[in-house]
Design an enzyme around this catalytic site. Sequence first.
Site, PDB file in Angstrom:
ATOM      1  N   ARG A  16      -7.891   6.755   1.926  1.00 32.15           N
ATOM      2  CA  ARG A  16      -6.537   6.937   2.468  1.00 32.15           C
ATOM      3  C   ARG A  16      -5.977   8.339   2.238  1.00 32.15           C
ATOM      4  NH1 ARG A  16      -2.495   4.788   1.176  1.00 32.15           N
ATOM      5  NH2 ARG A  16      -1.598   4.411   3.225  1.00 32.15           N
ATOM      6  N   CYS A  27     -19.459  14.664  -1.599  1.00 31.63           N
ATOM      7  CA  CYS A  27     -19.772  16.013  -1.133  1.00 31.63           C
ATOM      8  C   CYS A  27     -18.847  16.399   0.009  1.00 31.63           C
ATOM      9  CB  CYS A  27     -21.231  16.080  -0.703  1.00 31.63           C
ATOM     10  SG  CYS A  27     -22.309  15.550  -2.025  1.00 31.63           S
ATOM     11  N   GLU A  70       4.154 -10.679   9.408  1.00 32.26           N
ATOM     12  CA  GLU A  70       2.757 -10.484   8.984  1.00 32.26           C
ATOM     13  C   GLU A  70       2.608  -9.358   7.959  1.00 32.26           C
ATOM     14  OE1 GLU A  70       0.273 -11.577  13.011  1.00 32.26           O
ATOM     15  OE2 GLU A  70       1.007  -9.530  12.791  1.00 32.26           O
ATOM     16  N   TYR A  76      -5.780  -1.713   1.782  1.00 30.91           N
ATOM     17  CA  TYR A  76      -6.520  -0.743   2.592  1.00 30.91           C
ATOM     18  C   TYR A  76      -7.409   0.165   1.751  1.00 30.91           C
ATOM     19  CZ  TYR A  76      -3.221  -2.506   5.973  1.00 30.91           C
ATOM     20  OH  TYR A  76      -2.477  -3.344   6.764  1.00 30.91           O
TER      21      TYR A  76
HETATM   22  N1  LLP Z   1      -0.090  -7.185  11.773  1.00 26.68           N
HETATM   23  C1  LLP Z   1      -0.807  -6.398  12.591  1.00 26.68           C
HETATM   24  C2  LLP Z   1      -1.039  -6.801  13.970  1.00 26.68           C
HETATM   25  C3  LLP Z   1      -1.326  -5.192  12.120  1.00 26.68           C
HETATM   26  O1  LLP Z   1      -2.028  -4.405  12.945  1.00 26.68           O
HETATM   27  C4  LLP Z   1      -1.113  -4.811  10.774  1.00 26.68           C
HETATM   28  C5  LLP Z   1      -1.650  -3.546  10.266  1.00 26.68           C
HETATM   29  C6  LLP Z   1      -0.380  -5.680   9.943  1.00 26.68           C
HETATM   30  C7  LLP Z   1       0.131  -6.859  10.486  1.00 26.68           C
HETATM   31  C8  LLP Z   1      -0.129  -5.415   8.494  1.00 26.68           C
HETATM   32  O2  LLP Z   1       0.517  -4.208   8.259  1.00 26.68           O
HETATM   33  P1  LLP Z   1       1.022  -3.863   6.767  1.00 26.68           P
HETATM   34  O3  LLP Z   1       2.110  -4.833   6.429  1.00 26.68           O
HETATM   35  O4  LLP Z   1      -0.133  -4.041   5.848  1.00 26.68           O
HETATM   36  O5  LLP Z   1       1.445  -2.458   6.852  1.00 26.68           O
HETATM   37  N2  LLP Z   1      -5.155   1.951   7.443  1.00 26.68           N
HETATM   38  C9  LLP Z   1      -3.728   2.113   7.317  1.00 26.68           C
HETATM   39  C10 LLP Z   1      -3.001   0.863   7.665  1.00 26.68           C
HETATM   40  C11 LLP Z   1      -3.306   0.344   9.050  1.00 26.68           C
HETATM   41  C12 LLP Z   1      -2.580  -0.936   9.333  1.00 26.68           C
HETATM   42  C13 LLP Z   1      -2.923  -1.499  10.646  1.00 26.68           C
HETATM   43  N3  LLP Z   1      -2.298  -2.727  10.979  1.00 26.68           N
HETATM   44  C14 LLP Z   1      -3.427   2.569   5.893  1.00 26.68           C
HETATM   45  O6  LLP Z   1      -4.357   2.785   5.140  1.00 26.68           O
HETATM   46  O7  LLP Z   1      -2.267   2.733   5.523  1.00 26.68           O
END
Ligand code: LLP
Length: 446
Positions: free
Chosen positions: A343, A374, A303, A404
């Site tokens: 972020r 601000c 994923e 994100y």
């Molecule tokens: N699958 C599940 C169940 C997840 O919770 C996530 C991300 C992904 C796949 C995809 O993860 P990726 O390949 O995009 O890293 N807000 C944080 C990222 C939080 C990700 C949460 N879950 C940031 O800004 O880096």
Amino acid sequence: MTLLDILPSLRGTTRPRLDPNIWPLTTGVDELGRITVGRVALTDIADQYRTPAYVLGETDFRTRARRYRAALPQAAVVYAGKSLLTTAVARWVAEEGLGLDVCSAAELATALAGGVDPARIVLHGNAKSCDELRNAIDVGVGRIVIDSPMEITYLAGLVRRPQPVLIRVTPDIDIHGHRAVTTGVTDQKFGFALADRRAARAAARILATPNLDLVGLHCHIGSQISDPAPYGEAVHRLIGAMADIRTEHGVLLTELNIGGGHGVPYVRGDAALDTGAFAAVVDDALTTACAAERFQRPRLVVEPGRALSARAGVTLYRVCGVKSQPGGRTFVAVDGGMSDNPRVALHGAKYTVALANRHPLGPSVVATVVGRHCEAGDEIVHDVELPADIHAGDLLAVACTGAYQHSMASTYNMVGRPPVVAVRDGASRMLVRRETTADLLSRDRG
Ligand code: LLP
């Protein structure tokens, strides 16, 4: 054409102006020194759609989707929509043969509006409501990943026909990667722990519930992971758990979803997860774990979100002013900030920024690019080299902002969220329009 093409004498003595590992695959510099993406000058985007604006390279996104499918031919690639989702993005995902992971009613609605086959949608979330589950079942989502005991109760009352489900487990793997976010350990809110037989008890309950068709296990061990080894470890632990379920219940689970979290570089020198190395490690782990447990090889699901969307995106800001403070620091203030990129404040994320409207010739200055909000922590890039003559009206582009950012944007200070503009083959089109003051006021009932 890059700066190095224009000034060949610099070749070998300096690094390319725009690192191809960080900027979209279709990034270039035209003869006027303007940065282009998808053969569209970013200055033209800024003029037409105004700033700040999220620019999305369609070719970049689609190419990375194809590379994933090629690197993992036996696996199902399910794009994590939480990183970036619009109906157009959902359509690209479907057209490239990927599934889509959603975790809210609106993400599900966007996926369906984009034409994604419900059977290829995976529903996630650690706090799904009964209504969300009912809606997901009604539209026929292919998989629901169960994250809490309450969900089993809700689902038991909702399902009228067989619904394939997975259990999200925490395999207790602590990733210590650079800037990685850990979700695979036991002491956090997601999933059922393998430890203490929590996951085993959930499996027993699900298997005893009519019409809940337990097809496999899921885990997501964290974010920004560049070392493939923890994924191999996760495969070993989850195959072990699947073998235990076979022993206890005589049920053979056929699907293993090992989540996302594949790391990408944000600044020069950052490590990235090598998809080929990842595929090899996971394949090897599947072979050895299945042989050890005499377990039939399950269908693998991955994923990735950020790995597909991050580098496709560039954010454009107009410089509003430049200020030198008595302490010696130079602040370049732009017309966006933590509302379109939370972020930096949230994760201490580092970004790569470049002057986008002209060649960055002449002496440089070390500056901090700050937003318009601000809040003292409203920074976009700390201590970055920019041309010393940077001034109001210049255009800055921040790379690797596809993931994100649009999906995590806020309206802090009642600043409307930026548009999402797709570029491809010399043309641009607006995927999401800018949020207006009228939009913001329309929710206010006085
Ligand atoms: N699958 C599940 C169940 C997840 O919770 C996530 C991300 C992904 C796949 C995809 O993860 P990726 O390949 O995009 O890293 N807000 C944080 C990222 C939080 C990700 C949460 N879950 C940031 O800004 O880096």
